[in-house]
Design a protein around this motif. Structure first.
Motif, PDB file in Angstrom:
ATOM      1  N   ALA A 199       4.512 -65.981 -76.872  1.00  0.00           N
ATOM      2  CA  ALA A 199       3.931 -64.915 -76.447  1.00  0.00           C
ATOM      3  C   ALA A 199       3.722 -64.991 -74.981  1.00  0.00           C
ATOM      4  N   LYS A 200       3.589 -63.810 -74.229  1.00  0.00           N
ATOM      5  CA  LYS A 200       3.834 -64.006 -72.641  1.00  0.00           C
ATOM      6  C   LYS A 200       2.059 -63.933 -72.311  1.00  0.00           C
ATOM      7  N   VAL A 201       1.819 -65.263 -71.732  1.00  0.00           N
ATOM      8  CA  VAL A 201       0.383 -65.621 -71.539  1.00  0.00           C
ATOM      9  C   VAL A 201       0.538 -65.608 -69.860  1.00  0.00           C
ATOM     10  N   LEU A 202      -0.739 -64.804 -69.289  1.00  0.00           N
ATOM     11  CA  LEU A 202      -1.094 -64.940 -67.779  1.00  0.00           C
ATOM     12  C   LEU A 202      -2.112 -65.799 -67.444  1.00  0.00           C
ATOM     13  N   GLU A 203      -1.894 -67.198 -67.045  1.00  0.00           N
ATOM     14  CA  GLU A 203      -2.730 -67.872 -66.792  1.00  0.00           C
ATOM     15  C   GLU A 203      -3.470 -67.839 -65.223  1.00  0.00           C
ATOM     16  N   CYS A 204      -4.664 -67.193 -65.477  1.00  0.00           N
ATOM     17  CA  CYS A 204      -5.513 -66.959 -64.290  1.00  0.00           C
ATOM     18  C   CYS A 204      -6.024 -68.111 -63.471  1.00  0.00           C
ATOM     19  N   CYS A 205      -5.848 -68.090 -62.105  1.00  0.00           N
ATOM     20  CA  CYS A 205      -6.528 -69.043 -61.251  1.00  0.00           C
ATOM     21  C   CYS A 205      -5.963 -70.563 -61.666  1.00  0.00           C
ATOM     22  N   CYS A 206      -4.865 -70.765 -61.907  1.00  0.00           N
ATOM     23  CA  CYS A 206      -4.264 -72.157 -62.654  1.00  0.00           C
ATOM     24  C   CYS A 206      -4.660 -73.417 -62.070  1.00  0.00           C
ATOM     25  N   GLY A 207      -5.105 -73.709 -60.616  1.00  0.00           N
ATOM     26  CA  GLY A 207      -5.399 -74.843 -60.220  1.00  0.00           C
ATOM     27  C   GLY A 207      -4.060 -75.690 -60.326  1.00  0.00           C
ATOM     28  N   PRO A 208      -4.248 -76.864 -60.408  1.00  0.00           N
ATOM     29  CA  PRO A 208      -3.118 -77.860 -60.447  1.00  0.00           C
ATOM     30  C   PRO A 208      -2.314 -77.863 -61.789  1.00  0.00           C
ATOM     31  N   PRO A 255       0.140 -77.582 -69.977  1.00  0.00           N
ATOM     32  CA  PRO A 255       0.043 -77.603 -71.474  1.00  0.00           C
ATOM     33  C   PRO A 255       0.310 -76.388 -72.395  1.00  0.00           C
ATOM     34  N   LEU A 256      -0.352 -75.019 -71.858  1.00  0.00           N
ATOM     35  CA  LEU A 256       0.182 -74.042 -72.502  1.00  0.00           C
ATOM     36  C   LEU A 256       1.644 -73.563 -72.442  1.00  0.00           C
ATOM     37  N   SER A 257       2.179 -73.957 -71.471  1.00  0.00           N
ATOM     38  CA  SER A 257       3.653 -73.613 -71.270  1.00  0.00           C
ATOM     39  C   SER A 257       4.451 -74.353 -72.565  1.00  0.00           C
ATOM     40  N   HIS A 258       3.959 -75.313 -73.352  1.00  0.00           N
ATOM     41  CA  HIS A 258       4.698 -75.867 -74.357  1.00  0.00           C
ATOM     42  C   HIS A 258       4.496 -75.161 -75.641  1.00  0.00           C
ATOM     43  N   HIS A 259       3.625 -74.076 -75.375  1.00  0.00           N
ATOM     44  CA  HIS A 259       3.657 -73.132 -76.622  1.00  0.00           C
ATOM     45  C   HIS A 259       3.658 -71.759 -76.301  1.00  0.00           C
ATOM     46  N   PHE A 260       3.524 -71.234 -75.150  1.00  0.00           N
ATOM     47  CA  PHE A 260       3.657 -69.833 -74.749  1.00  0.00           C
ATOM     48  C   PHE A 260       4.755 -69.503 -73.461  1.00  0.00           C
ATOM     49  N   ASN A 261       4.850 -68.691 -73.181  1.00  0.00           N
ATOM     50  CA  ASN A 261       5.835 -68.172 -71.908  1.00  0.00           C
ATOM     51  C   ASN A 261       4.876 -67.923 -71.105  1.00  0.00           C
ATOM     52  N   VAL A 262       4.494 -68.591 -69.959  1.00  0.00           N
ATOM     53  CA  VAL A 262       3.261 -68.734 -68.907  1.00  0.00           C
ATOM     54  C   VAL A 262       3.751 -68.233 -67.581  1.00  0.00           C
ATOM     55  N   THR A 263       2.990 -67.218 -67.136  1.00  0.00           N
ATOM     56  CA  THR A 263       2.965 -66.969 -65.751  1.00  0.00           C
ATOM     57  C   THR A 263       1.649 -67.411 -65.339  1.00  0.00           C
ATOM     58  N   ALA A 264       1.555 -68.212 -64.265  1.00  0.00           N
ATOM     59  CA  ALA A 264       0.506 -68.782 -63.582  1.00  0.00           C
ATOM     60  C   ALA A 264       0.081 -68.366 -62.223  1.00  0.00           C
ATOM     61  N   PHE A 265      -0.884 -67.947 -61.902  1.00  0.00           N
ATOM     62  CA  PHE A 265      -1.261 -67.638 -60.544  1.00  0.00           C
ATOM     63  C   PHE A 265      -2.446 -68.384 -59.980  1.00  0.00           C
ATOM     64  N   ASP A 266      -2.611 -68.578 -58.547  1.00  0.00           N
ATOM     65  CA  ASP A 266      -3.656 -69.202 -57.751  1.00  0.00           C
ATOM     66  C   ASP A 266      -3.485 -68.477 -56.342  1.00  0.00           C
ATOM     67  N   ARG A 267      -4.518 -68.460 -55.765  1.00  0.00           N
ATOM     68  CA  ARG A 267      -4.570 -67.826 -54.432  1.00  0.00           C
ATOM     69  C   ARG A 267      -4.538 -68.961 -53.420  1.00  0.00           C
ATOM     70  N   ASP A 268      -4.679 -70.192 -54.000  1.00  0.00           N
ATOM     71  CA  ASP A 268      -4.485 -71.234 -52.770  1.00  0.00           C
ATOM     72  C   ASP A 268      -3.146 -71.822 -52.887  1.00  0.00           C
ATOM     73  N   SER A 269      -2.527 -71.684 -51.759  1.00  0.00           N
ATOM     74  CA  SER A 269      -1.045 -72.068 -51.794  1.00  0.00           C
ATOM     75  C   SER A 269      -0.882 -73.700 -51.986  1.00  0.00           C
ATOM     76  N   GLY A 270      -1.832 -74.490 -51.158  1.00  0.00           N
ATOM     77  CA  GLY A 270      -1.823 -75.860 -51.239  1.00  0.00           C
ATOM     78  C   GLY A 270      -2.020 -76.294 -52.792  1.00  0.00           C
ATOM     79  N   VAL A 271      -2.890 -75.707 -53.309  1.00  0.00           N
ATOM     80  CA  VAL A 271      -2.940 -76.263 -54.830  1.00  0.00           C
ATOM     81  C   VAL A 271      -1.807 -75.689 -55.634  1.00  0.00           C
ATOM     82  N   LEU A 272      -1.214 -74.305 -55.361  1.00  0.00           N
ATOM     83  CA  LEU A 272      -0.245 -73.892 -56.189  1.00  0.00           C
ATOM     84  C   LEU A 272       0.931 -74.873 -55.881  1.00  0.00           C
TER      85      LEU A 272
END
Ligand SMILES: C[S@@+](CC[C@H](N)C(=O)[O-])C[C@H]1O[C@@H](n2cnc3c(N)ncnc32)[C@H](O)[C@@H]1O
Length: 218
Positions: free
Chosen positions: A44-53, A59-76
């Motif tokens: 399933a399509k999962v939005l992972e919010c404030c993904c950090g590192p 791990p979720l990306s091994h089970h789902f179709n993940v879009t991950a976001f964070d507002r800190d470009s360095g962490v991203l």
């Protein structure tokens, strides 16, 4: 949520994944995987919010179709390079949590998820963020370490704000009125974590309310 998350992760040497860190984060997800799979199909399509590192997103990306976001470009940047080494189905975006509806639109995902995020927001902002997530997806997975209770606002040495919500604060106050389909608490796991963890699965009000599955350990 203000403060330097980049410096926090850097000082704790938690920006870059090793194989062992990745394997530990896969094991940590195993604790919750059955909960995810009760409400979202594999792939399933999962939005992972404030993904950090990427401790949950990768791990979720091994089970789902993940879009991950964070507002800190360095962490991203670190999340991206960790995902190149250890991720599967995952893409990243630099984005503020409050902008998800404008960026992705209504019903653009099967589920939204966040880990260790919502306890850093005031009650009012948590409710705004749950409302936004329920616009982009019908199901929200929210997991957070439990605080001392009472919701007191604290700031750590990195300037990161956190609210002391315990499980009663979450259920009876912060998330009061939401359609909590399922929740559980995990006890302290001294070998890996310093905190008890709370996870809630929240659905839209229009969804048929299922029987509440509660697995609470006190
Ligand atoms: C505790 S960390 C999350 C850890 C992550 N869930 C994981 O599993 O690795 C919190 C993250 O939220 C991000 N963040 C804080 N406020 C944000 C906001 N308004 N929009 C987007 N990201 C935000 C921070 O940059 C930080 O990386």
């Amino acid at each position: 949520m203000k403060g330097s998350w980049f410096n926090f992760f850097k000082d704790k040497e938690k920006l870059e994944f090793t194989k062992e860190v990745f394997e530990d984060s896969m094991k940590a997800l195993d604790e919750d995987l059955m909960i995810y799979l009760r409400h979202a199909d594999k792939g399933a399509k999962v939005l992972e919010c404030c993904c950090g590192p990427g401790y949950t997103a990768i791990p979720l990306s091994h089970h789902f179709n993940v879009t991950a976001f964070d507002r800190d470009s360095g962490v991203l940047d670190y999340a991206r390079s960790n995902a190149v080494k250890f991720g599967k189905n995952i893409t990243f975006k630099e984005l503020d949590f409050f902008d998800i509806e404008g960026e992705f639109g209504t019903d653009s995902f099967d589920a939204c998820s966040s880990g260790g995020v919502l306890e850093h927001f005031s009650r009012k902002d948590v409710r705004r963020l749950i409302d936004l997530q329920l616009k982009v997806a019908p199901v929200v997975f929210a997991s957070m370490p439990l605080g001392e209770g009472g919701g007191e606002k604290r700031k750590n040495e990195w300037g990161i704000v956190k609210y002391e919500y315990d499980s009663r604060d979450w259920i009876e106050d912060v998330l009061n009125g939401y359609n909590i389909i399922e929740y559980r608490t995990l006890p302290y796991k001294p070998e890996k974590m310093r905190f008890r963890e709370f996870m809630a699965v929240i659905g839209r009000k229009s969804r048929e309310k299922g029987c509440l599955i509660c697995n609470e350990s006190r």
